[in-house]
Design an enzyme around this catalytic site. Structure first.
Site, PDB file in Angstrom:
ATOM      1  N   GLU A 102       0.845  -1.206   0.000  1.00 24.85           N
ATOM      2  CA  GLU A 102       0.000   0.000   0.000  1.00 24.85           C
ATOM      3  C   GLU A 102       0.873   1.246   0.000  1.00 24.85           C
ATOM      4  OE1 GLU A 102      -2.713   1.426  -0.301  1.00 24.85           O
ATOM      5  OE2 GLU A 102      -4.421   0.365   0.556  1.00 24.85           O
ATOM      6  N   ASP A 106      -4.501   5.057   6.150  1.00 24.82           N
ATOM      7  CA  ASP A 106      -5.067   6.226   6.821  1.00 24.82           C
ATOM      8  C   ASP A 106      -6.008   5.712   7.919  1.00 24.82           C
ATOM      9  OD1 ASP A 106      -6.157   8.702   7.438  1.00 24.82           O
ATOM     10  OD2 ASP A 106      -7.069   9.040   5.488  1.00 24.82           O
TER      11      ASP A 106
HETATM   12  P1  IMP Z   1      -7.913   4.219   4.383  1.00 19.56           P
HETATM   13  O1  IMP Z   1      -8.919   3.222   3.896  1.00 19.56           O
HETATM   14  O2  IMP Z   1      -8.588   5.322   5.171  1.00 19.56           O
HETATM   15  O3  IMP Z   1      -6.764   3.608   5.153  1.00 19.56           O
HETATM   16  O4  IMP Z   1      -7.338   4.983   3.121  1.00 19.56           O
HETATM   17  C1  IMP Z   1      -6.423   4.419   2.282  1.00 19.56           C
HETATM   18  C2  IMP Z   1      -6.409   5.109   0.943  1.00 19.56           C
HETATM   19  O5  IMP Z   1      -6.797   6.491   1.027  1.00 19.56           O
HETATM   20  C3  IMP Z   1      -4.998   5.139   0.392  1.00 19.56           C
HETATM   21  O6  IMP Z   1      -4.710   3.999  -0.359  1.00 19.56           O
HETATM   22  C4  IMP Z   1      -4.987   6.410  -0.441  1.00 19.56           C
HETATM   23  O7  IMP Z   1      -5.431   6.134  -1.743  1.00 19.56           O
HETATM   24  C5  IMP Z   1      -5.983   7.322   0.221  1.00 19.56           C
HETATM   25  N1  IMP Z   1      -5.333   8.340   1.093  1.00 19.56           N
HETATM   26  C6  IMP Z   1      -5.347   8.379   2.447  1.00 19.56           C
HETATM   27  N2  IMP Z   1      -4.663   9.439   2.920  1.00 19.56           N
HETATM   28  C7  IMP Z   1      -4.187  10.099   1.832  1.00 19.56           C
HETATM   29  C8  IMP Z   1      -3.369  11.288   1.670  1.00 19.56           C
HETATM   30  O8  IMP Z   1      -2.928  11.963   2.616  1.00 19.56           O
HETATM   31  N3  IMP Z   1      -3.096  11.626   0.375  1.00 19.56           N
HETATM   32  C9  IMP Z   1      -3.547  10.930  -0.705  1.00 19.56           C
HETATM   33  N4  IMP Z   1      -4.302   9.819  -0.588  1.00 19.56           N
HETATM   34  C10 IMP Z   1      -4.625   9.401   0.667  1.00 19.56           C
END
Ligand code: IMP
Length: 178
Positions: A102, A106
């Site tokens: 990954e 986030d």
């Molecule tokens: P999660 O499901 O909240 O963990 O988000 C994961 C996905 O969100 C990552 O694979 C990214 O595509 C996107 N993402 C999360 N934070 C950022 C950021 O700060 N910049 C750009 N994309 C992000």
């Protein structure tokens, strides 16, 4: 290049190209050591991980396979909360030592929702490698085995990561200013 603009927002340099590449070398060394005599099967999550997956893969000295899948839960700067698989996993991962790659974890929702689908296929083992981890923002339980950088809960772009489609081509990682 200290500060840049992507769409309407200003970003400051956060991780230089050299810093990113050095850390990826260290992660690859750990994987080379941990998987000696095995043949890990990397599953890189598109779009954001393409640069990290490529640079990490180039540093491997063991036999390894790689494939790409696409999951999306983001629109603009906020997670939509829905994980959509738009390119599925064609390969059979039964009995394989899987490493998910990954760009950033986030909230953790994307992987948390997706992992059971992979586990269902009964891989021999499954680990996660992520370049970036916003640990303060992670609310879904996840074990991250290889983490490049633990970063603050601020939006970042560059090195594969985008802000509304732009910024992926930057060699460095930039953080939202202010
Ligand atoms: P999660 O499901 O909240 O963990 O988000 C994961 C996905 O969100 C990552 O694979 C990214 O595509 C996107 N993402 C999360 N934070 C950022 C950021 O700060 N910049 C750009 N994309 C992000």
């Amino acid at each position: 290049m200290g500060a840049i603009k992507v769409h309407d927002k200003s970003f400051d340099i956060y991780l230089s190209e050299a810093t990113i590449q050095e850390r990826i070398g260290e992660l690859a060394a750990s994987i080379n050591r941990d998987y000696a005599g095995k043949r890990p099967f990397f599953i890189a999550v598109l779009n954001g991980s393409f640069m990290f997956a490529s640079d990490l893969f180039k540093q491997l000295t063991i036999d390894a396979e790689i494939c790409f899948i696409k999951l999306a839960s983001y629109k603009g700067m906020k997670s939509s909360g829905n994980v959509v698989t738009s390119i599925g996993l064609d390969d059979d991962i039964f009995g394989k030592d899987v490493i998910i790659v990954e760009d950033i974890v986030d909230t953790g929702k994307t992987l948390h929702d997706f992992l059971p689908k992979l586990e269902h296929q009964q891989p021999a083992s499954m680990r996660i490698a992520t370049l970036l981890h916003k640990s303060e923002a992670t609310t879904y339980p996840l074990t991250l085995d290889y983490v490049g950088f633990d970063i603050p809960n601020k939006f970042v772009v560059g090195y594969g990561l985008d802000y509304d489609g732009l910024g992926r081509n930057l060699k460095e990682i930039y953080q939202l200013a202010g």
